[in-house]
Design an enzyme around this catalytic site. Structure first.
Site: not given
Length: 354
Positions: A251-252
């Site tokens: 989720d980066e």
């Protein structure tokens, strides 16, 4: 010796002469054509050559213009360039051989380097050439070679397309269609190298989703994948066409924003990113709520930007945003304590989600 250009001691029928030289002409001293090879007759299918005057049917261009049979005999043994005066005006090569007194000359013709065009134009086959003539075989080999070369060229084009597709796939995140970490490393180094060539610099923005783990834990990875694709769309909407967007972890995300760019612009982009990401995504009638913490560093803050250093500093600014309550953006300022970092007001308070 009617119908035969040779003496009684060396009789040769016209049919036999035609098999040896399918494009021969026997021209009488008067200039009239007495017999003609079958292939040459095929070229002139629209009119009969026998009985016509040779110099009225053929134009001799080289080595000299010819106006009479005597001038033609003078060119015996020399290579002639000639052509039919009437359509199809096929260019030809020829050789004149004088016969015994009173019998005229033999003229043997060929297509020269125009043979491929002649074969196509007149639908010639192997039977139209002398048995010892390798023209058709050579043409076949030429056509085979051309076909093979074309197929190789087509194969090479397909391989190039496949290679570009494979390279693009190797640089693309399969889920979101964004650039992946490998692509980011290349683009980041390209942006740094651009500074040496006089570019206006860039901003490096690192984004980490807040509350994403709870989506995966409560609704499953399918819901998480839906959220990630929605975030990718939000990032595309919030950024410019030439900005680089990469997914570098679960989720980066990391963005490269080419300059000129300042803190005010970063604030506007970050605020829009956060607002768009916080819009709930419906999964099986269940809303998925996430937000985003952002850290930014600017290439102009470094004497000579370094990719690892900039990523580290943007990451440090990102976690400062998280410690300050998440859903906000922090711009890294080197040389001072972390608590004194510039923190634009580009994030709302922590949302009160249901």
């Amino acid at each position: 010796m009617d119908g035969n250009p040779h003496s009684d001691t060396a009789l040769l029928a016209d049919a036999d002469l035609g098999r040896l030289m399918p494009m021969y002409l026997w021209v009488a001293p008067s200039g009239h054509i007495r017999s003609v090879g079958a292939t040459l007759a095929k070229l002139c299918d629209g009119f009969a050559l026998t009985g016509t005057r040779f110099l009225e049917v053929f134009e001799i261009r080289k080595p000299a213009r010819v106006q009479s049979m005597e001038e033609l005999r003078v060119l015996a043994g020399q290579r002639l360039h000639l052509a039919l005066r009437e359509p199809p005006r096929t260019p030809l090569r020829g050789l004149v051989v004088p016969l015994q007194e009173g019998q005229g000359v033999l003229v043997n013709l060929s297509f020269g380097i125009a043979v491929a065009d002649a074969v196509r134009e007149h639908a010639l086959t192997n039977a139209d050439f002398a048995p010892t003539d390798l023209t058709v075989e050579l043409l076949y080999l030429t056509e085979v070679k051309a076909a093979v070369m074309e197929e190789l060229a087509a194969l090479n084009r397909r391989l190039q397309v496949a290679q570009r597709a494979a390279e693009a796939q190797a640089l693309t995140d399969a889920l979101t269609g964004l650039a992946n970490r490998r692509a980011l490393d290349q683009e980041l180094q390209r942006a740094i190298d651009g500074i040496d060539r006089g570019s206006e610099g860039f901003a490096l923005m690192q984004i980490d989703l807040d509350y994403f783990k709870s989506v995966n834990d409560t609704l499953g990875h399918a819901a998480g994948d839906l959220v990630l694709t929605s975030v990718a769309d939000a990032l595309r909407t919030a950024t410019r066409r030439h900005d680089i967007i990469a997914r570098v972890g679960g989720d980066e995300f990391v963005l490269i924003l080419p300059g000129p760019i300042d803190e005010a612009m970063i604030t506007r982009i970050a605020r829009r990113v956060i607002e768009d990401i916080e819009k709930p995504v419906a999964f099986e009638d269940q809303p998925c709520w996430v937000s985003a913490s952002i850290g930014v560093t600017l290439s102009r803050l470094y004497d000579r930007p370094d990719a690892d250093r900039m990523l580290h500093d943007a990451d440090a600014a990102l976690y400062f945003s998280k410690r300050r309550g998440r859903a906000r953006c922090t711009i890294y300022t080197p040389g001072i304590e972390e608590a004194e970092m510039v923190q634009p007001d580009c994030g709302p308070p922590e949302p009160d989600w249901p």
